[in-house]
Scaffold this motif. Structure first.
Motif, PDB file in Angstrom:
ATOM      1  N   THR A   1      36.452  54.757   2.678  1.00 58.30           N
ATOM      2  CA  THR A   1      37.567  53.817   2.667  1.00 58.30           C
ATOM      3  C   THR A   1      37.531  53.035   1.355  1.00 58.30           C
ATOM      4  O   THR A   1      36.511  52.461   0.988  1.00 58.30           O
ATOM      5  CB  THR A   1      37.479  52.849   3.861  1.00 58.30           C
ATOM      6  OG1 THR A   1      37.560  53.620   5.070  1.00 58.30           O
ATOM      7  CG2 THR A   1      38.611  51.839   3.834  1.00 58.30           C
ATOM      8  N   ASP A   2      38.649  53.077   0.640  1.00 65.47           N
ATOM      9  CA  ASP A   2      38.737  52.439  -0.671  1.00 65.47           C
ATOM     10  C   ASP A   2      39.215  51.001  -0.498  1.00 65.47           C
ATOM     11  O   ASP A   2      40.406  50.726  -0.514  1.00 65.47           O
ATOM     12  CB  ASP A   2      39.688  53.220  -1.567  1.00 65.47           C
ATOM     13  CG  ASP A   2      39.699  52.706  -2.986  1.00 65.47           C
ATOM     14  OD1 ASP A   2      38.712  52.062  -3.395  1.00 65.47           O
ATOM     15  OD2 ASP A   2      40.700  52.934  -3.684  1.00 65.47           O
ATOM     16  N   ALA A   3      38.278  50.091  -0.295  1.00 64.78           N
ATOM     17  CA  ALA A   3      38.612  48.682  -0.106  1.00 64.78           C
ATOM     18  C   ALA A   3      37.537  47.822  -0.754  1.00 64.78           C
ATOM     19  O   ALA A   3      36.390  48.242  -0.884  1.00 64.78           O
ATOM     20  CB  ALA A   3      38.724  48.353   1.380  1.00 64.78           C
ATOM     21  N   VAL A   4      37.940  46.632  -1.144  1.00 66.53           N
ATOM     22  CA  VAL A   4      37.015  45.661  -1.714  1.00 66.53           C
ATOM     23  C   VAL A   4      37.240  44.337  -1.006  1.00 66.53           C
ATOM     24  O   VAL A   4      38.374  43.902  -0.839  1.00 66.53           O
ATOM     25  CB  VAL A   4      37.242  45.488  -3.230  1.00 66.53           C
ATOM     26  CG1 VAL A   4      36.370  44.378  -3.785  1.00 66.53           C
ATOM     27  CG2 VAL A   4      36.974  46.792  -3.964  1.00 66.53           C
ATOM     28  N   LEU A   5      36.162  43.736  -0.544  1.00 66.79           N
ATOM     29  CA  LEU A   5      36.234  42.406   0.052  1.00 66.79           C
ATOM     30  C   LEU A   5      35.861  41.389  -1.007  1.00 66.79           C
ATOM     31  O   LEU A   5      35.003  41.647  -1.846  1.00 66.79           O
ATOM     32  CB  LEU A   5      35.235  42.273   1.202  1.00 66.79           C
ATOM     33  CG  LEU A   5      35.382  43.203   2.374  1.00 66.79           C
ATOM     34  CD1 LEU A   5      34.243  42.958   3.357  1.00 66.79           C
ATOM     35  CD2 LEU A   5      36.705  43.000   3.054  1.00 66.79           C
ATOM     36  N   LYS A   6      36.491  40.228  -0.939  1.00 67.64           N
ATOM     37  CA  LYS A   6      36.084  39.114  -1.782  1.00 67.64           C
ATOM     38  C   LYS A   6      35.407  38.100  -0.884  1.00 67.64           C
ATOM     39  O   LYS A   6      35.994  37.621   0.072  1.00 67.64           O
ATOM     40  CB  LYS A   6      37.281  38.492  -2.480  1.00 67.64           C
ATOM     41  CG  LYS A   6      37.887  39.386  -3.535  1.00 67.64           C
ATOM     42  CD  LYS A   6      39.022  38.701  -4.238  1.00 67.64           C
ATOM     43  CE  LYS A   6      39.639  39.616  -5.262  1.00 67.64           C
ATOM     44  NZ  LYS A   6      40.811  38.974  -5.892  1.00 67.64           N
ATOM     45  N   LEU A   7      34.146  37.833  -1.168  1.00 65.30           N
ATOM     46  CA  LEU A   7      33.386  36.862  -0.398  1.00 65.30           C
ATOM     47  C   LEU A   7      33.390  35.529  -1.132  1.00 65.30           C
ATOM     48  O   LEU A   7      32.871  35.419  -2.234  1.00 65.30           O
ATOM     49  CB  LEU A   7      31.941  37.322  -0.217  1.00 65.30           C
ATOM     50  CG  LEU A   7      31.703  38.582   0.586  1.00 65.30           C
ATOM     51  CD1 LEU A   7      30.214  38.865   0.677  1.00 65.30           C
ATOM     52  CD2 LEU A   7      32.299  38.448   1.968  1.00 65.30           C
ATOM     53  N   ASN A   8      33.975  34.526  -0.511  1.00 67.16           N
ATOM     54  CA  ASN A   8      33.973  33.181  -1.059  1.00 67.16           C
ATOM     55  C   ASN A   8      32.740  32.483  -0.526  1.00 67.16           C
ATOM     56  O   ASN A   8      32.657  32.185   0.661  1.00 67.16           O
ATOM     57  CB  ASN A   8      35.252  32.449  -0.648  1.00 67.16           C
ATOM     58  CG  ASN A   8      35.299  31.038  -1.170  1.00 67.16           C
ATOM     59  OD1 ASN A   8      34.279  30.462  -1.552  1.00 67.16           O
ATOM     60  ND2 ASN A   8      36.484  30.475  -1.183  1.00 67.16           N
ATOM     61  N   LEU A   9      31.788  32.216  -1.395  1.00 68.64           N
ATOM     62  CA  LEU A   9      30.530  31.592  -1.014  1.00 68.64           C
ATOM     63  C   LEU A   9      30.538  30.092  -1.299  1.00 68.64           C
ATOM     64  O   LEU A   9      29.494  29.476  -1.491  1.00 68.64           O
ATOM     65  CB  LEU A   9      29.362  32.259  -1.748  1.00 68.64           C
ATOM     66  CG  LEU A   9      29.215  33.762  -1.511  1.00 68.64           C
ATOM     67  CD1 LEU A   9      28.191  34.356  -2.470  1.00 68.64           C
ATOM     68  CD2 LEU A   9      28.839  34.053  -0.078  1.00 68.64           C
ATOM     69  N   GLY A  10      31.730  29.506  -1.320  1.00 69.50           N
ATOM     70  CA  GLY A  10      31.855  28.079  -1.586  1.00 69.50           C
ATOM     71  C   GLY A  10      31.404  27.762  -2.998  1.00 69.50           C
ATOM     72  O   GLY A  10      31.805  28.429  -3.953  1.00 69.50           O
ATOM     73  N   GLU A  11      30.543  26.772  -3.138  1.00 66.57           N
ATOM     74  CA  GLU A  11      30.063  26.367  -4.457  1.00 66.57           C
ATOM     75  C   GLU A  11      29.235  27.450  -5.132  1.00 66.57           C
ATOM     76  O   GLU A  11      28.948  27.370  -6.322  1.00 66.57           O
ATOM     77  CB  GLU A  11      29.256  25.069  -4.363  1.00 66.57           C
ATOM     78  CG  GLU A  11      27.978  25.208  -3.575  1.00 66.57           C
ATOM     79  CD  GLU A  11      27.251  23.890  -3.368  1.00 66.57           C
ATOM     80  OE1 GLU A  11      26.012  23.912  -3.405  1.00 66.57           O
ATOM     81  OE2 GLU A  11      27.912  22.866  -3.167  1.00 66.57           O
ATOM     82  N   ARG A  12      28.864  28.470  -4.384  1.00 66.21           N
ATOM     83  CA  ARG A  12      28.078  29.572  -4.945  1.00 66.21           C
ATOM     84  C   ARG A  12      28.971  30.643  -5.578  1.00 66.21           C
ATOM     85  O   ARG A  12      28.472  31.636  -6.068  1.00 66.21           O
ATOM     86  CB  ARG A  12      27.200  30.188  -3.862  1.00 66.21           C
ATOM     87  CG  ARG A  12      26.097  29.256  -3.380  1.00 66.21           C
ATOM     88  CD  ARG A  12      25.308  29.900  -2.255  1.00 66.21           C
ATOM     89  NE  ARG A  12      24.158  29.125  -1.907  1.00 66.21           N
ATOM     90  CZ  ARG A  12      24.091  28.305  -0.862  1.00 66.21           C
ATOM     91  NH1 ARG A  12      25.131  28.165  -0.066  1.00 66.21           N
ATOM     92  NH2 ARG A  12      22.990  27.641  -0.603  1.00 66.21           N
ATOM     93  N   GLY A  13      30.279  30.457  -5.529  1.00 68.27           N
ATOM     94  CA  GLY A  13      31.204  31.373  -6.192  1.00 68.27           C
ATOM     95  C   GLY A  13      31.778  32.434  -5.272  1.00 68.27           C
ATOM     96  O   GLY A  13      31.577  32.415  -4.062  1.00 68.27           O
ATOM     97  N   THR A  14      32.513  33.351  -5.871  1.00 70.95           N
ATOM     98  CA  THR A  14      33.158  34.444  -5.147  1.00 70.95           C
ATOM     99  C   THR A  14      32.569  35.757  -5.635  1.00 70.95           C
ATOM    100  O   THR A  14      32.385  35.956  -6.834  1.00 70.95           O
ATOM    101  CB  THR A  14      34.679  34.425  -5.389  1.00 70.95           C
ATOM    102  OG1 THR A  14      35.197  33.169  -4.931  1.00 70.95           O
ATOM    103  CG2 THR A  14      35.376  35.549  -4.647  1.00 70.95           C
ATOM    104  N   ARG A  15      32.274  36.637  -4.701  1.00 71.49           N
ATOM    105  CA  ARG A  15      31.709  37.958  -5.026  1.00 71.49           C
ATOM    106  C   ARG A  15      32.608  39.054  -4.473  1.00 71.49           C
ATOM    107  O   ARG A  15      33.183  38.920  -3.405  1.00 71.49           O
ATOM    108  CB  ARG A  15      30.312  38.123  -4.406  1.00 71.49           C
ATOM    109  CG  ARG A  15      29.292  37.144  -4.885  1.00 71.49           C
ATOM    110  CD  ARG A  15      28.901  37.429  -6.322  1.00 71.49           C
ATOM    111  NE  ARG A  15      27.802  36.580  -6.727  1.00 71.49           N
ATOM    112  CZ  ARG A  15      26.757  36.997  -7.397  1.00 71.49           C
ATOM    113  NH1 ARG A  15      26.650  38.245  -7.765  1.00 71.49           N
ATOM    114  NH2 ARG A  15      25.809  36.148  -7.726  1.00 71.49           N
TER     115      ARG A  15
END
Length: 112
Positions: free
Chosen positions: A24-38
């Motif tokens: 599956t061709d998908a990318v999640l963006k993880l918002n880690l708050g003050e630790r940034g987005t991955r």
């Protein structure tokens, strides 16, 4: 010992998929708050043994990225190892509701 608790938000609901696989061709963006987005490629969450996405892998990646961020900000001083971390993973659905994910099934449902 101290339990570290933090929230991870998938920046948006993933696009709908009729079926999920390791390809599956998908990318999640993880918002880690003050630790940034991955950005996390879907394939990193795939568990070939269960043929499903793995909530535990997502939680482990969130903790891993948080540790890396803390180490970078504190010149490699280890603030926590993740062993005592509590992770809350949410996303905002198409209706604007914040949805909590706490299992493989709920994570897979986020993609449908």
């Amino acid at each position: 010992y101290h339990i570290h608790s933090f929230s991870v938000t998938m920046s948006s609901a993933p696009p709908p998929y009729t079926s999920l696989s390791e390809n599956t061709d998908a990318v999640l963006k993880l918002n880690l708050g003050e630790r940034g987005t991955r950005r996390v490629a879907f394939r990193k969450l795939w568990d070939s043994d269960s043929s499903n996405v793995s909530y535990q892998r997502l939680a482990d990646l969130a903790v891993h990225y948080s540790i890396l961020s803390d180490q970078h900000k504190n010149k490699h001083k280890l603030l926590f190892t993740g062993k005592n971390a509590t992770v809350n993973i949410t996303y905002v659905d198409e209706d604007g509701d914040t949805i909590l994910i706490s299992s493989d099934d709920e994570l897979a449902e986020a993609f449908h």
